[in-house]
Structure formats: C-alpha cells, structure tokens
Write a protein that holds these residues in place. Structure first.
Motif, mmCIF file in Angstrom:
data_model
loop_
_atom_site.group_PDB
_atom_site.id
_atom_site.type_symbol
_atom_site.label_atom_id
_atom_site.label_comp_id
_atom_site.label_asym_id
_atom_site.label_seq_id
_atom_site.Cartn_x
_atom_site.Cartn_y
_atom_site.Cartn_z
ATOM 1 N N GLY A 56 -0.973 -9.026 6.578
ATOM 2 C CA GLY A 56 -0.013 -9.051 7.674
ATOM 3 C C GLY A 56 1.344 -8.490 7.316
ATOM 4 N N GLN A 57 1.649 -8.403 6.031
ATOM 5 C CA GLN A 57 2.930 -7.840 5.622
ATOM 6 C C GLN A 57 2.880 -6.320 5.666
ATOM 7 N N VAL A 58 4.035 -5.709 5.769
ATOM 8 C CA VAL A 58 4.143 -4.254 5.736
ATOM 9 C C VAL A 58 4.351 -3.822 4.286
ATOM 10 N N VAL A 59 3.601 -2.812 3.865
ATOM 11 C CA VAL A 59 3.733 -2.291 2.505
ATOM 12 C C VAL A 59 5.076 -1.576 2.392
ATOM 13 N N PRO A 60 5.866 -1.855 1.338
ATOM 14 C CA PRO A 60 7.134 -1.157 1.171
ATOM 15 C C PRO A 60 6.943 0.356 1.107
ATOM 16 N N TYR A 94 -5.561 -4.675 -5.544
ATOM 17 C CA TYR A 94 -6.130 -3.733 -4.591
ATOM 18 C C TYR A 94 -5.722 -4.190 -3.200
ATOM 19 N N VAL A 95 -5.103 -3.288 -2.450
ATOM 20 C CA VAL A 95 -4.549 -3.633 -1.149
ATOM 21 C C VAL A 95 -5.137 -2.699 -0.104
ATOM 22 N N LEU A 96 -5.795 -3.274 0.903
ATOM 23 C CA LEU A 96 -6.321 -2.492 2.025
ATOM 24 C C LEU A 96 -5.235 -2.428 3.087
ATOM 25 N N SER A 101 0.124 1.605 10.843
ATOM 26 C CA SER A 101 1.186 0.598 10.909
ATOM 27 C C SER A 101 1.678 0.183 9.527
ATOM 28 N N HIS A 102 0.963 0.582 8.464
ATOM 29 C CA HIS A 102 1.281 0.239 7.068
ATOM 30 C C HIS A 102 1.253 -1.268 6.825
ATOM 31 N N LYS A 103 0.471 -1.989 7.621
ATOM 32 C CA LYS A 103 0.324 -3.427 7.416
ATOM 33 C C LYS A 103 -0.861 -3.683 6.490
ATOM 34 N N ILE A 104 -0.723 -4.728 5.678
ATOM 35 C CA ILE A 104 -1.778 -5.111 4.747
ATOM 36 C C ILE A 104 -2.866 -5.861 5.511
ATOM 37 N N ILE A 105 -4.098 -5.417 5.302
ATOM 38 C CA ILE A 105 -5.237 -6.052 5.947
ATOM 39 C C ILE A 105 -5.896 -7.057 5.012
ATOM 40 N N LYS A 106 -6.036 -6.651 3.737
ATOM 41 C CA LYS A 106 -6.741 -7.477 2.780
ATOM 42 C C LYS A 106 -6.183 -7.214 1.388
#
Length: 109
Positions: A56-60, A94-96, A101-106
């Motif tokens: 749910g967070q946005v990747v910097p 590992y970040v999906l 939107s550059h939001k983290i899914i997993k």
C-alpha cells in the motif's frame, strides 16, 4: 590652492563611496527573516529498510529505476507479476510494484 583642496576632497569622497559599495551585504544574517521552509526529514538507514516496505505504500522515487527491476523467473519464491506490475529487489527485499501508481502490492523478505 583652492582647486587643489577641492580635488583632494573629491577624490577622498570617491574613495569612501567605492569602499562602501564593495562592503558585504549582511542583511540576511541578523535573524530578522526566519526560514519557514524548513521541514523535518525522516532519515532511513540502510538496515531499517526491511521495516519500511509495506503493501500500500508508494515506492520512493529513487527506487523507481530499472536497475532495481529483476526477472521473477530467476527466483523461486516470486510469483508472476500481473499486468502493469514489476518486481524490484531493494536491500535484500523483493517488492512487487504497480508500475502506474508505484504502490507496493507485495513484499517478500
């Protein structure tokens, strides 16, 4: 003699005027104009990134680069990304991420 005195006085006044113009401008250093644009910065240390990555967070912005992108097939624990999704490896995690939107899914540690 009057012309000589006038010439000396005029040259001295010109010298004083040029040194006054060359003086540094210290008006900003008196504290009369406080800087209101100062904002606190959250410093994230390298070791703290495992606590930062959450769904749910946005990747910097600095991590939204192709050098962090990886192929999921080279890693057993990663699933196939969906449309507009990409896996990134950042500091051992590992970040999906949704590419639009550059939001983290997993997050996989």
């Amino acid at each position: 003699m009057k012309k000589l005195t006038t010439a000396i006085v005029l040259s001295m006044s010109g010298l004083v005027a040029t040194t006054a113009m060359a003086a540094p401008n210290d008006h900003d250093r008196h504290g009369n104009y406080p800087n209101r644009d100062v904002r606190p910065v959250n410093v994230i240390h390298k070791d703290d990134h495992h606590n930062v990555w959450r769904a749910g967070q946005v990747v910097p912005h600095e991590y939204q680069h192709s050098r962090y992108a990886i192929d999921y097939r080279a890693h057993d624990k990663l699933t196939k990304p969906g449309r507009f999704q990409k896996w990134y490896k950042v500091n051992g995690n590992y970040v999906l991420v949704n590419e639009q939107s550059h939001k983290i899914i997993k997050v996989v540690h």
